[in-house]
Design a protein around this motif. Sequence first.
Motif, PDB file in Angstrom:
ATOM      1  N   ALA A  63       0.758  -1.226   0.042  1.00  0.00           N
ATOM      2  CA  ALA A  63       0.049  -0.119   0.067  1.00  0.00           C
ATOM      3  C   ALA A  63       0.808   1.365  -0.010  1.00  0.00           C
ATOM      4  O   ALA A  63       0.939   2.299   1.069  1.00  0.00           O
ATOM      5  CB  ALA A  63      -0.889   0.052   1.232  1.00  0.00           C
ATOM      6  N   LEU A  64       1.679   1.336  -0.776  1.00  0.00           N
ATOM      7  CA  LEU A  64       2.499   2.520  -1.294  1.00  0.00           C
ATOM      8  C   LEU A  64       2.356   3.037  -2.691  1.00  0.00           C
ATOM      9  O   LEU A  64       1.999   2.348  -3.566  1.00  0.00           O
ATOM     10  CB  LEU A  64       3.998   2.274  -1.029  1.00  0.00           C
ATOM     11  N   PRO A  65       2.432   4.376  -2.807  1.00  0.00           N
ATOM     12  CA  PRO A  65       2.471   5.046  -4.340  1.00  0.00           C
ATOM     13  C   PRO A  65       3.675   4.733  -5.000  1.00  0.00           C
ATOM     14  O   PRO A  65       4.563   4.099  -4.506  1.00  0.00           O
ATOM     15  CB  PRO A  65       2.395   6.627  -3.794  1.00  0.00           C
ATOM     16  N   PRO A  66       3.863   4.990  -6.215  1.00  0.00           N
ATOM     17  CA  PRO A  66       4.719   4.841  -7.002  1.00  0.00           C
ATOM     18  C   PRO A  66       6.013   5.442  -6.168  1.00  0.00           C
ATOM     19  O   PRO A  66       5.734   6.526  -5.853  1.00  0.00           O
ATOM     20  CB  PRO A  66       4.670   5.470  -8.241  1.00  0.00           C
ATOM     21  N   ILE A  67       7.210   5.214  -6.470  1.00  0.00           N
ATOM     22  CA  ILE A  67       8.356   5.485  -5.949  1.00  0.00           C
ATOM     23  C   ILE A  67       9.444   5.673  -6.930  1.00  0.00           C
ATOM     24  O   ILE A  67       9.726   4.710  -7.645  1.00  0.00           O
ATOM     25  CB  ILE A  67       8.971   4.651  -4.811  1.00  0.00           C
ATOM     26  N   TRP A  68       9.753   6.820  -7.210  1.00  0.00           N
ATOM     27  CA  TRP A  68      10.960   7.229  -8.191  1.00  0.00           C
ATOM     28  C   TRP A  68      12.306   7.414  -7.519  1.00  0.00           C
ATOM     29  O   TRP A  68      12.400   8.247  -6.647  1.00  0.00           O
ATOM     30  CB  TRP A  68      10.395   8.706  -8.764  1.00  0.00           C
ATOM     31  N   LEU A  69      13.199   6.479  -8.014  1.00  0.00           N
ATOM     32  CA  LEU A  69      14.398   6.314  -7.494  1.00  0.00           C
ATOM     33  C   LEU A  69      15.550   7.231  -8.426  1.00  0.00           C
ATOM     34  O   LEU A  69      15.437   6.867  -9.564  1.00  0.00           O
ATOM     35  CB  LEU A  69      14.900   4.857  -7.376  1.00  0.00           C
TER      36      LEU A  69
END
Length: 358
Positions: A63-69
């Motif tokens: 349950a996390l939004p997209p993560i941009w690394l």
Amino acid sequence: MNSMRKRERPALPDLTSAQSPQAAAKPRKLRVLVAGEFSAGKTSLINGLLGEKVLPSHVTATALPPIWLVHGRDRGQIWIDKEEVARPLCDLAQLNLEKARYCVIAHGAPILERIDIIDTPGSSDPNMPMESWQRMLRYADLVIWCTNATQAWRQSEKAVWDAMPQALLEQPMLVVTHGDRLPDERTRARLMRRVQREAGEVFPTIRLAALTDAQDVAQIGREIERLIGQIGQPSGETNETVAKFVRERDVIAFPKPRMPVKPRRLRSARLIKAEGAELPEVTDAEPLILDSPLPDYPPAEPASMPGPARALWEELTAGHAFTDAADVLAHVEHLLDRLDARAADEPEPAYATRRSTP
């Protein structure tokens, strides 16, 4: 030509829009978006590519939004709200999912010196709406689709891929994850023949990988670099919020006090009301304005390493969504078998021996 490409596609973000002259004049790093269904091993693959567990991969972390690394020092991180305002992020577990559109995290992994990686929620995750990951497609230059080896390339995955923007269909890669859960080489060969037959025209590159095997993950990394080397002009849209985060500061963890804070005695709300005073107003954090220089934030504290038993449990359950109590008990029994084998200095049993073959 595959029939899926012939059918009319639903409207999704247009990735062929013209770039601004400023964006075209200065080349940027390519972006690789990792997608797939719920519990397909996306986050475990990304952690393997980064060389350490940066993103949470247990069941509740879905349950996390997209993560941009992006590449940067000391794991600076921000979250972006629905108005595209950047705010400091201290803890992913405390993120307000109703307000957050996506997060940006800086990390010093070598692969991030050459590409950005975007981790997305599962396309079949019942806790996350489809648009939470679909909106990130506009920023991608290459898509890596993960499918679980125990039920690889299902009809639901085909339906999602059939709606992909045309610009992302040129050089995608299909990663068949959790190859270590297949019992033998014959089963793996049979699975790959079927996947190649059903998805070979859509995916020029198909690879089977065990996410617990460092060599398999390294091979996936080499394939990604080969694919991005074949991309000429990036198709993804520009993102000024991420660009400013990378350009102006790569360390955003949590604000440090501007002056020493003196300890004070806390009073309950009941006592405050009894004295006739008003309760202090509680508001959200002030927006982080990236147009101005950022303050000097301290680096985030490194995460503590789990013990041997907990590390083994995280390895066994990486990217796995428990469906019933029997599934949980099977994992627990296998964990105990592995621990007993280690204590007796004997070969550890393979998990595939406890599962039915596909």
